[in-house]
Motif scaffolding. Sequence first.
Motif, short mmCIF file in Angstrom:
data_model
loop_
_atom_site.label_atom_id
_atom_site.label_comp_id
_atom_site.label_asym_id
_atom_site.label_seq_id
_atom_site.Cartn_x
_atom_site.Cartn_y
_atom_site.Cartn_z
N LEU A 178 45.63 37.59 32.86
CA LEU A 178 46.73 37.00 32.64
C LEU A 178 47.82 37.08 32.59
N THR A 187 35.78 30.30 44.53
CA THR A 187 36.41 31.03 45.44
C THR A 187 36.78 30.51 46.84
N ARG A 190 48.48 37.34 39.12
CA ARG A 190 47.55 36.75 39.60
C ARG A 190 46.13 37.02 39.80
N GLY A 191 45.51 37.73 37.99
CA GLY A 191 44.80 37.96 38.31
C GLY A 191 44.30 39.46 38.48
N VAL A 208 39.91 32.74 38.00
CA VAL A 208 41.21 33.23 37.66
C VAL A 208 41.98 34.41 37.39
N ILE A 240 44.00 27.22 33.11
CA ILE A 240 43.22 28.44 32.37
C ILE A 240 43.78 29.01 31.79
N MET A 272 43.02 33.87 42.18
CA MET A 272 42.51 32.77 43.37
C MET A 272 42.63 33.60 44.53
N TYR A 280 46.74 29.15 36.72
CA TYR A 280 46.84 30.38 36.00
C TYR A 280 47.33 29.51 34.71
#
Lengths: 338, 391, 449
Positions: free
Chosen positions: A322, A26, A327-328, A273, B124, A277, B121
Amino acid sequence: MDAAVLQLLNGLDKGGAYALIALGLTLIFGTLGVVNFAHGALFMIGGFCAVTTQKLLTLSKSVKDESVTFFDSYTKIPYLKLWWGETGERIIDYSVPLSILLAIPVMLLIGVAIERGLIRHFYRRTHADQILVTFGLAIVLQEIVKASFGANPIPMPAPAVVAGSAAVGSWIGLSDAVSYPWWRLVYFFFSVAVISAVFAFLRFTTFGMVVRAGMRDRETVGLFGIDIERRFTIVFGIAVVVAGLAGAMYTPILSPDYHMGMEFLVLSFVVVVVGGMGSLGGAVAAGFLLGILQSFASMNEVKSLIPGIDQIIIYLVAVAILLVRPRGLMGRAGVMET
Amino acid sequence: MSARFEPGDVARKDNLLLMGFAAAVLTMPLWMQPFGAAYPDLLQRFAIFGIFAIGFNILFGLTGYLSFGHAAFLGVGSYTAVWAFKLLTVNVLPAIVFAMLVSGLFALAIGFVSLRRSGIYFSILTLAFAQMCYNLAYSVLTPITNGETSLQITRTDPRVLDTWISGASALIPATNLFGLEMKGYPGFYFCAALLIGAFYVAMRISRSPFGTMLRAIKSNQNRLNYTGVHTRPYALAAFVISGVYAGLAGGLLACTDPLAGAERMQWTASGEVVLMTILGGVGTLLGPFLGAVIIKFLENIFSAFNDQTLHSAFGFLPDGLENVVVQVTGLFVGEGWHLTLGALFMLLVIFLPGGVMEGVRRVGGLLQGLKAAPRAGVRRATPADSAASGE
Amino acid sequence: MSQFDEENGRRKLLKAGLVLGAAGLAAPSLIYTRNAWAANFRNDPAKAKTVMLGFNVPLTGAYADEGADELRAFKLAVKHLNGEGDGGMMKTFKPSQLKGNGILGKKVEYVSGDDQTKADAARASAKRMIEKDGVIMFSGCSSSAVAVATQALAQEMGIIYMVGLSHSNDTTMKDRRRYGFRHFFNAYMSGQALAPILQDEFGKDRQAYHLTADYTWGWTQEESIKNATEKLGWKTVKAVRTPLGAGDFSQYLTPVLNSGADVLILNHYGKDMVNSLTQAVQFGMRDKQVNGKRFEIVVPLYSRLMVQGAGDAAKGILGTANWHWTLKDEATKAFAKSFGAEYGFPPSQAAHTCYVQTLLYANACEMAGTFYPPEVIKTLEGFKFDGMGNGPTEYRAGDHQCMKDVLVMRGVQKPANKFSLLEVVKVVPRAQVDYPATMGGGELGPYQV
């Protein structure tokens, strides 16, 4: 209850490793905007720093072994043992923790060299190019290790003091059957320490402040006349050191071999992820979360309910998160979306 | 690309390109001879993985969506084909049709979910789906996939159609196309024909308004969204098309070699097709095929060199020198062929970011420049240019 | 060599043209061409002065070290067949017609390839050997997935395949093939050999907990060990499947601790075994007392290379092996000496089985007087021999499994050197591990393809 406590502990040390690797990834994503497929290989190199330390400490005098008659065989007595007797043996026993001393400078050097020599030229290239070049680098690093250390895993025992397991159960008032390997507890605390150190560094130093600012808006920081690129070199170096330390200390848990990085690569990307991110906190949280979930999914009770769940849980969670949180867990908008 | 063509000009160039491609593919058994690659199995692999990469490029090269899970469709295609052999007939036609259908359905489902996200994304998400397929195929789904030992044709399979037409067979029958066995060179020509067809379709897609729309998604999806265009159906269509290509490739793998294993779906296999495409040249028509050829060549030929072959290759050198040369080259071939692969990726992407196709273009440009020295400023189109105009 | 290749290639091209031409015609003409080929079989060395063998081993991936050792053994075998070196087991092998002048007077050459421990890659590599290099036999592998996949290929192509290291029952049971031969022992034999020793060492009343690699080999081994131990009165508390290549097995090990089991059986191989064993020991399992007994760990399939990877964790642990270089018979000594002199360290069991397989094939050709596969196969089937390090051995006709003694091994507590990591506890006689060739189903298929 006992089982749940054990699985929780288990998830923590597993998660520690995930978190450490994802943290470095990261940092590189967030600051440099580079997708680093060589990160797993750097974790592996860290493991081989430990192997090298052990080899250095056990440099030995060869004594011909007369019991073997078909070919020349030698028994090796380490010099350290010859010179210092028991003290020497104790030093050898501590080769894994001692390897940190070797891993930090070596990994820093490797990190700076890679950033200066390679990654720097890829800041403005497409992610596809970054992936290809770092993947190539990963393979090259692997093959170099394979050529010098062989393909077989190399056993790396933990120091004798922490080789056994701790009676965790009696500490917290559960049955004595609940025990957990000392080294894994050490690894968990080690990972927490490293993570805290990185966070403190970014939080409380001017250098860290500039880096954090650079993560937000690189151009503006550049406009202030700050040489952000040089700092990025150091950030890359730090990320590599973190991966290396994670690898070196992990060796008693997983005997290192040249391929161990690839196995962590995919997983660490999933962790990054899921965490979001560019979010350091997210990476750490996701690392521990996925570690713990993986542990719980492997419980027999869960597996009998959903067969095969332990094989896919990480990916299933990644998909679910997700889809629910675009965006996680803690990701910011606009990072790595194109 | 800066060069502009009249529509008729494009069509003519495309026809030339297609014919050139077809001729090159069909004569591979001849011109691959000096490279030591002219044997049916490898040629089949060139064609099959060429199809896989060309299809992948329709998604990645045109829309910019980087899927890391395309091997799943390859695997699904293979399993479907083998099941078609087992249940229906060892004729390859139904197997291929089913392989494309089923992997297309898989692609539809996975694409529908994955395309809700973009960028890494998306990558993944596709990776996660593919890894789930792989892990399950290897373990829990063993009754369907036969797990570790791979799904194979056995003598006792029902093969309803075959039994109905010609009665039960005493042997394990070979896969065939109406009697023509899919082993060896016939298998290769069959794959080659499909490769040329796949190439043609990819070319038509790339030139169509649909292709233009896909490229628009790559260059700026937001702007498209603001103008009121729903991009997702287009991206999904591209995803499904490339999934069908992968299914075709998987089906062909099973046709030429009736066996399907789970490791076809592993993430490394997905990574391989990404690398093929980038190596050859993303967004170009010929590039993916070239990338596939290079990687499969390395995998099959470089890995096979050993001391013995090296010594006989460098036998003309004086002894001392020979040993040194053999030792050094030995690091890069045989068990070290991965090192060559890694180094090649690095060198290529450092010096030729557009892949092999860019190299071809540069060399072409250089030659043109030499020829037309007085008019150096005006660059004339080369076949490679028109091939690359998909960028 | 290149000239030979070119000629070979041209001939194949011609053949291809022929088939393509025939494609336009009706089916009967195709059958005709097929029959015409059968007379001169695939890759017939005919008048050539040399004969080509193919060695298909994992050079990359987790088993690269084993693959490298297999390749060393193959090279040594080729040397010995050609009459170079000290001859190794050629001197002890009987009945043998090997003369040290190649096979049937033709000098032996070899090609090698990387099977990557993947069925696909292995078949691709084998096909290259068959189609391009013109091998008459190929051998090697370090995984049953590869063994089963390439064995099927061998049958399709009509080229004999001498299986390398493959321990799954399937290889010579469910998936047996006429053109595949396995010298290595299998999971069933492991179970039969190991169970009585386990009973001697640990008693009749034991609660076993299995951790099993979640794929076909793991399942067959789990089943074999389970059946054998349960017959002796052991109980199986639980059998848990673990994903292949899990790396960290701790989440599967923690439930063992309070399951009431007092024996842990690790049906893992390769890196999985190295990791799960190391980790189990870290969990303190070997210092525990459960049900008033010492907790024990068993690893049914041992290999010296893996023991090397597991280090101290393997000390005192029981398992089985096909062969070990410290055996005292003349053949083993001769082979270990020959291998050690060449490479500076003793051979692994993977190397041994590959070496033996090569010699066995060569000898069968000599005995049959031809390379024609059906004849060679018939010679190998039911072939009884000795002096190859395993005592009297039989290549059984019914399933192509070598029937021989099985070694029960234990990790050495104080190794004298880094290669003496295992000691032989008992050589279990063939009679005790024997089973009918019809067991497990499967059929070999035809001689002619």
